[in-house]
Motif scaffolding. Structure first.
Motif, short mmCIF file in Angstrom:
data_model
loop_
_atom_site.label_atom_id
_atom_site.label_comp_id
_atom_site.label_asym_id
_atom_site.label_seq_id
_atom_site.Cartn_x
_atom_site.Cartn_y
_atom_site.Cartn_z
N THR A 106 0.81 -1.22 0.00
CA THR A 106 0.00 0.00 0.00
C THR A 106 0.84 1.27 0.00
O THR A 106 0.33 2.34 -0.29
N GLY A 107 2.11 1.16 0.37
CA GLY A 107 2.94 2.36 0.51
C GLY A 107 2.80 3.00 1.87
O GLY A 107 3.50 3.95 2.20
N GLN A 108 1.91 2.49 2.70
CA GLN A 108 1.71 3.01 4.05
C GLN A 108 2.40 2.05 5.03
O GLN A 108 2.24 0.86 4.92
N ARG A 109 3.14 2.61 5.97
CA ARG A 109 3.80 1.77 6.97
C ARG A 109 3.45 2.19 8.39
O ARG A 109 3.79 1.51 9.34
N LEU A 110 2.79 3.30 8.53
CA LEU A 110 2.49 3.81 9.87
C LEU A 110 0.98 4.00 10.02
O LEU A 110 0.31 4.43 9.11
N GLY A 111 0.48 3.68 11.18
CA GLY A 111 -0.91 3.95 11.47
C GLY A 111 -1.90 3.16 10.64
O GLY A 111 -2.96 3.65 10.30
N MET A 112 -1.58 1.93 10.29
CA MET A 112 -2.47 1.12 9.47
C MET A 112 -3.71 0.73 10.26
O MET A 112 -3.62 0.19 11.36
N GLY A 113 -4.88 1.02 9.71
CA GLY A 113 -6.14 0.66 10.35
C GLY A 113 -6.64 -0.67 9.84
O GLY A 113 -6.16 -1.19 8.83
N PRO A 114 -7.62 -1.23 10.52
CA PRO A 114 -8.17 -2.52 10.08
C PRO A 114 -8.97 -2.35 8.79
O PRO A 114 -9.56 -1.30 8.55
N PRO A 115 -9.00 -3.37 7.95
CA PRO A 115 -9.81 -3.30 6.75
C PRO A 115 -11.30 -3.40 7.08
O PRO A 115 -11.68 -4.01 8.08
N ILE A 116 -12.12 -2.77 6.24
CA ILE A 116 -13.57 -2.88 6.35
C ILE A 116 -14.10 -3.28 4.98
O ILE A 116 -13.39 -3.17 3.98
N THR A 117 -15.33 -3.73 4.92
CA THR A 117 -15.93 -4.06 3.64
C THR A 117 -17.29 -3.38 3.53
O THR A 117 -17.95 -3.12 4.54
N PHE A 118 -17.67 -3.06 2.29
CA PHE A 118 -19.00 -2.50 2.03
C PHE A 118 -19.40 -2.86 0.61
O PHE A 118 -18.56 -3.25 -0.20
#
Length: 121
Positions: free
Chosen positions: A44-56
């Motif tokens: 994802t390119g993100q390494r800090l502050g990753m939140g949980p995935p959600i679905t919709f």
């Protein structure tokens, strides 16, 4: 799940036999729930502050979304190099269509504007 711990991301299971996991190094990984086989993985390119995935669901299409990045004050116990606060990373909302084919934009670049209704692509 083979990666992660209680301080990072999390997992999401779906009724369609999928388990999604956000890894501490910024990966989003999909597994088959019944066998544990890895089906998909992207950085994802993100390494800090990753939140949980959600679905919709929108118009019959399922999406997976997650937040990554930082802003505000560092969490207790998070330190960067030599005890300094960790570097900040611009917050970003990432949304994936389960049947999507688009490439994830490289970190630091803006994604290409959608030319049409994204539900029709």
């Amino acid at each position: 799940m083979p990666v992660g711990n209680s301080r990072y991301g999390g997992t999401l299971s779906t009724a369609s036999n999928l388990v999604f996991q956000v890894a501490p190094d910024g990966r989003l990984i999909a597994y088959s729930a019944d066998k544990g086989d890895k089906l998909f993985e992207t950085t994802t390119g993100q390494r800090l502050g990753m939140g949980p995935p959600i679905t919709f669901l929108v118009d019959g299409k399922q999406y997976i979304a997650l937040m990554g990045g930082t802003g505000g004050t560092a969490s207790p116990g998070q330190n960067g190099t030599n005890g300094a606060p960790p570097p900040k990373q611009k917050p970003q909302l990432l949304v994936f269509g389960l049947d999507g084919k688009a490439e994830l934009a490289k970190p630091g670049t803006a994604p290409a504007p959608a030319s049409a209704d994204p539900h029709q692509q």
